[in-house]
Design a protein around this motif. Structure first.
Motif, PDB file in Angstrom:
ATOM      1  N   PRO A  49      85.630 -51.621  -0.366  1.00  0.00           N
ATOM      2  CA  PRO A  49      86.106 -51.635   1.027  1.00  0.00           C
ATOM      3  C   PRO A  49      85.254 -50.764   1.961  1.00  0.00           C
ATOM      4  N   ILE A  50      84.744 -49.657   1.447  1.00  0.00           N
ATOM      5  CA  ILE A  50      83.875 -48.802   2.253  1.00  0.00           C
ATOM      6  C   ILE A  50      82.549 -49.504   2.526  1.00  0.00           C
ATOM      7  N   LEU A  51      82.022 -50.186   1.499  1.00  0.00           N
ATOM      8  CA  LEU A  51      80.743 -50.870   1.668  1.00  0.00           C
ATOM      9  C   LEU A  51      80.864 -52.091   2.580  1.00  0.00           C
ATOM     10  N   VAL A  52      82.028 -52.698   2.610  1.00  0.00           N
ATOM     11  CA  VAL A  52      82.264 -53.794   3.560  1.00  0.00           C
ATOM     12  C   VAL A  52      82.114 -53.281   4.990  1.00  0.00           C
TER      13      VAL A  52
ATOM     14  N   LEU B 147      91.238 -48.281   7.673  1.00  0.00           N
ATOM     15  CA  LEU B 147      90.918 -48.406   6.258  1.00  0.00           C
ATOM     16  C   LEU B 147      91.579 -47.278   5.464  1.00  0.00           C
ATOM     17  N   GLN B 148      91.538 -46.088   6.017  1.00  0.00           N
ATOM     18  CA  GLN B 148      92.170 -44.952   5.347  1.00  0.00           C
ATOM     19  C   GLN B 148      93.670 -45.179   5.161  1.00  0.00           C
ATOM     20  N   GLN B 149      94.322 -45.631   6.220  1.00  0.00           N
ATOM     21  CA  GLN B 149      95.760 -45.879   6.132  1.00  0.00           C
ATOM     22  C   GLN B 149      96.076 -47.015   5.158  1.00  0.00           C
TER      23      GLN B 149
ATOM     24  N   ILE C 206      78.332 -40.069   6.130  1.00  0.00           N
ATOM     25  CA  ILE C 206      77.130 -39.754   5.360  1.00  0.00           C
ATOM     26  C   ILE C 206      76.366 -41.028   5.018  1.00  0.00           C
ATOM     27  N   LEU C 207      77.067 -42.043   4.547  1.00  0.00           N
ATOM     28  CA  LEU C 207      76.400 -43.305   4.206  1.00  0.00           C
ATOM     29  C   LEU C 207      75.705 -43.895   5.430  1.00  0.00           C
TER      30      LEU C 207
END
Length: 206
Positions: free
Chosen positions: A82-85, A56-58, A198-199
């Motif tokens: 995208p992070i919440l997915v 995801l970062q890339q 953290i999430l």
């Protein structure tokens, strides 16, 4: 006697708090809460695939130079969603988008994201520009949720304000009626693993 921040007879929505120029401490004090600015020791979890977060970062490093992100909607779609997915893939949490909440004439509106797993709750607010004013809005939303939620099994409500490429966390200690703003900030994509950890830590803590 000090003059009230709020105008008599005016109904305030959460987004109105973003427009207030008063310090967070004064705003939350009028709502009956204390405020502190400190290092918050947030829960962390590594119970996920680091390879997926690296991918995801890339992806973000690849696509962000190609996308003009100049609105709250764009930030939500390309930098927060995208992070919440990935959160949804890794937990059984329920993610509410544009969650409507009305407590009284000073506390009403919609939360950008309300994420809940068992008794743990996270409010995430996406704002364009100013993190400090955004935190005023997040504080109002956490206070509204504190007043709205009868279930006191969790003493802490968690929140995050994001301007897309920067995240900052805060907490509301319910029994103490205190909001704390974390001194630390996290940048996306560089700190995406920290934000995700953290999430995950908040949602899965016991």
């Amino acid at each position: 006697m000090k003059k009230s921040i709020f105008k008599a007879g005016k109904k305030y929505t959460f987004s109105d708090y973003f427009e207030l120029n008063s310090p967070t401490e004064e705003i939350v004090a009028e709502l009956g809460y204390a405020f502190s600015y400190e290092v918050i020791h947030l829960p962390r979890s590594n119970d996920y695939s680091i390879d997926e977060i690296n991918k995801l970062q890339q992806t973000l490093y690849t696509i962000l130079p190609k996308i003009i992100i100049n609105s709250e909607i764009a930030k939500r779609e390309f930098l927060i969603a995208p992070i919440l997915v990935e959160i949804a893939k890794n937990t059984a949490s329920k993610i509410n988008v544009e969650y409507a909440l009305e407590v009284d004439d000073r506390l009403s509106g919609s939360l950008d994201y309300l994420i809940q797993l068992k008794q743990e709750i996270i409010v995430i607010e996406a704002k364009k520009g100013d993190l400090d004013k955004g935190f005023n809005q997040l504080s109002a939303e956490l206070i509204a949720l504190d007043k709205y939620e009868d279930d006191n099994t969790s003493n802490v409500l968690y929140g995050a304000i994001s301007i897309g490429d920067v995240w900052k966390f805060g907490i509301l200690k319910r029994q103490e009626k205190q909001i704390s703003k974390d001194i630390n900030s996290y940048t996306i994509p560089a700190d995406i693993e920290k934000v995700f950890s953290i999430l995950m830590g908040i949602l899965t803590k016991t």
